[in-house]
Design a protein around this motif. Structure first.
Motif, mmCIF file in Angstrom:
data_model
loop_
_atom_site.group_PDB
_atom_site.id
_atom_site.type_symbol
_atom_site.label_atom_id
_atom_site.label_comp_id
_atom_site.label_asym_id
_atom_site.label_seq_id
_atom_site.Cartn_x
_atom_site.Cartn_y
_atom_site.Cartn_z
ATOM 1 N N TYR A 31 1.009 69.811 -21.592
ATOM 2 C CA TYR A 31 1.397 69.329 -20.266
ATOM 3 C C TYR A 31 0.312 69.657 -19.241
ATOM 4 O O TYR A 31 -0.060 68.824 -18.412
ATOM 5 C CB TYR A 31 2.738 69.960 -19.861
ATOM 6 N N ARG A 33 2.637 60.451 -14.883
ATOM 7 C CA ARG A 33 2.028 60.933 -13.641
ATOM 8 C C ARG A 33 1.823 59.731 -12.730
ATOM 9 O O ARG A 33 1.237 58.738 -13.139
ATOM 10 C CB ARG A 33 0.689 61.628 -13.922
ATOM 11 N N ARG A 34 2.361 59.832 -11.526
ATOM 12 C CA ARG A 34 2.280 58.753 -10.542
ATOM 13 C C ARG A 34 2.699 57.409 -11.141
ATOM 14 O O ARG A 34 2.036 56.391 -10.953
ATOM 15 C CB ARG A 34 0.884 58.654 -9.950
ATOM 16 N N ALA A 53 6.823 61.437 -10.379
ATOM 17 C CA ALA A 53 6.106 60.809 -11.495
ATOM 18 C C ALA A 53 6.805 59.537 -11.982
ATOM 19 O O ALA A 53 6.191 58.710 -12.651
ATOM 20 C CB ALA A 53 5.979 61.801 -12.647
ATOM 21 N N ALA A 69 -4.679 65.694 -12.918
ATOM 22 C CA ALA A 69 -4.420 65.425 -11.499
ATOM 23 C C ALA A 69 -5.414 66.153 -10.605
ATOM 24 O O ALA A 69 -5.644 65.765 -9.464
ATOM 25 C CB ALA A 69 -3.005 65.857 -11.150
ATOM 26 N N VAL A 86 -1.321 66.431 -17.680
ATOM 27 C CA VAL A 86 -0.736 66.108 -16.373
ATOM 28 C C VAL A 86 -1.402 66.892 -15.246
ATOM 29 O O VAL A 86 -1.918 66.295 -14.293
ATOM 30 C CB VAL A 86 0.789 66.368 -16.374
ATOM 31 N N GLU A 87 -1.408 68.209 -15.375
ATOM 32 C CA GLU A 87 -1.860 69.013 -14.234
ATOM 33 C C GLU A 87 -3.385 68.970 -14.069
ATOM 34 O O GLU A 87 -3.886 68.755 -12.970
ATOM 35 C CB GLU A 87 -1.379 70.455 -14.390
ATOM 36 N N GLY A 103 6.838 65.353 -16.250
ATOM 37 C CA GLY A 103 5.943 64.905 -15.184
ATOM 38 C C GLY A 103 6.285 65.628 -13.906
ATOM 39 O O GLY A 103 7.398 66.145 -13.756
#
Lengths: 236, 228
Positions: A227, A209-210, A44, A235, A231-232, A40
């Protein structure tokens, strides 16, 4: 000692700092005999989760279990956990050998002298074993930190950025030692920003994430692509 | 793998602390230098006729113990804080009360070394003969140093994580050790014949009771202080 535990599990795990949720309602399993990559971006909740898995921090909500038993900070539970954090957790004025001997005595490690010698040799510090750690480079200290965490042959091995400062040889040695602990049946949790190296070791991944889980499952295929996707891009 | 016994952990932690201190001598040298400075301040600041010097000595002795002792306990977990070894220490299966007791004894040992240096020098510079009462004064100071250790050592865990811990620790420790300080000054005064009172042993017993109460309390409290 070979760990025979089933798994490290978290259910509804949450942690609040000053009205801010660092981790929210996390359900996850870290099976014995596997390496779970904990991934993360910054913030994260990876280190927060590591803190609660290590018993250093108490959950604000939810629970952690090890082999079905609540993971409290009793000596019996603490003795089953090996932890590498952001700092080396060593004593600067003591030599590498003295550091390992000190922690080995606290854990009641049998045949301590032989075990310490073997670990020091394995991490490549045999020639520097009697030098004070405060004179070590970051990479040398990190090698010793990994040896310290593995000294009691823990059933749960928590590694928060364990490759910090390691040179190529150090990375190979550390990876080999971590994989061997996994093969001995330990539940290994590996948090690292080095996705390429993590991909070579991890059997499973947990992505945050967060403070929330965005993926949990086996690593199949390209970990970096997974990932980016989970994740990216999520976001963005 | 068997977790070591309580007294084994006490010995392991104490030996480690003494070994690291003997190598660096940071805490001991700081305490000793501070003790010597205080000795010179008291000696040159209050030096007067022998009778007055004798009245000054108890206060000077216990003030030296207060300041050097507080300096020492403030450094209790300094080694653990430097590279984060505190986490590794409290994560080990070792009995945390035993870890604390080992730390307390380390603090006590350093206070003893400093007082062995400071007490004779202070008596010499103030020209007060304490040979006849040396045993009871030594016992009072020993129990007093133990009092500082049992109060200050568990509270020193604040210094591992807290900001402004150097300021915070004396603010918390000083009020708590005030009974030891008062009893010590009274007891030493009675022993030297400068304070009205019949029996210095009553004050010795008071400090001993304080040490036991705060020592036991600290051992229980420490367990709760080490987890976030």
């Amino acid at each position: 000692m070979s760990p025979t535990g089933q798994a490290l599990c978290v259910r509804g795990l949450g942690r609040i700092y000053d009205d801010h949720y660092a981790l929210v309602g996390l359900d996850a399993t870290f099976p014995a005999g596997t390496i779970t990559a904990l991934l993360g971006p910054n913030g994260a909740g990876k280190s927060t989760l590591m803190g609660m898995l290590s018993t250093l921090a108490r959950p604000s909500e939810g629970e952690v279990t090890l082999d079905g038993q609540p993971l409290d900070d009793s000596p019996a539970m603490r003795g089953r956990i090996g932890y590498v954090g952001h700092r080396t957790m060593l004593y600067g004025p003591l030599s590498a050998r003295e550091n390992l001997a000190f922690f080995g005595r606290l854990y009641g490690v049998p045949d301590l002298t032989g075990r310490v010698d073997a670990l020091i040799t394995e991490v490549g510090l045999a020639r520097d074993a009697d030098r004070p750690v405060e004179g070590f480079s970051r990479g040398m200290a990190q090698r010793l930190t990994i040896a310290r965490a593995l000294l009691p042959e823990p059933a749960v091995l928590l590694l928060d950025e364990p490759f910090t400062g390691l040179d190529q040889d150090g990375l190979v040695v550390a990876s080999r030692m971590i994989a061997r602990r996994r093969d001995a049946g330990a539940a290994v949790v590996l948090a690292s920003h080095d996705l390429a190296l993590t991909a070579t070791l991890a059997d499973r991944a947990l992505m945050l994430r967060r403070g929330r889980k965005v993926f949990e499952g086996p690593v199949e295929g390209d970990l970096a692509a997974l990932y980016r996707e989970r994740v990216e891009e999520a976001a963005a | 793998m068997n977790a070591p016994g309580f007294f084994s952990v006490v010995g392991v932690v104490l030996a480690k602390d003494l070994r690291t201190e003997l190598r660096s001598k940071q805490t001991l040298m700081t305490m000793a230098m501070f003790g010597l400075v205080l000795t010179f301040v008291f000696a040159f600041g209050f030096v007067a006729d022998p009778a007055t010097n004798k009245k000054v000595l108890p206060g000077a002795l216990w003030a030296s113990l207060l300041f050097t002792g507080t300096l020492g306990v403030g450094r209790t977990f300094a080694r653990e804080a430097e590279l984060g070894a505190f986490a590794a220490l409290v994560l080990s299966p070792a009995d945390r009360a035993a870890v604390l007791l080992g730390k307390m004894l380390g603090n006590l040992a350093m206070s003893i070394v400093v007082m062995v240096l400071v007490v004779p020098l202070l008596a010499l510079m103030l020209r007060v003969d304490i040979t006849a009462t040396a045993a009871i004064i030594a016992l009072q100071l020993l129990l007093g140093a133990l009092g500082f250790a049992v109060v200050g050592t568990p509270l020193a865990v604040m210094a591992v994580n807290a900001r402004f811990a150097e300021v915070l620790l004396p603010i918390v420790v000083f009020p708590l050790v005030t009974p030891v300080l008062i009893a010590g000054v009274k007891g030493t005064g009675i022993a030297l014949g400068t304070t009205i009172g019949e029996d210095a042993w009553g004050w010795v017993q008071f400090i001993a009771a304080f040490d036991v109460a705060f020592g036991v309390g600290g051992l229980f409290l420490f367990e709760r202080m080490v987890t976030e």
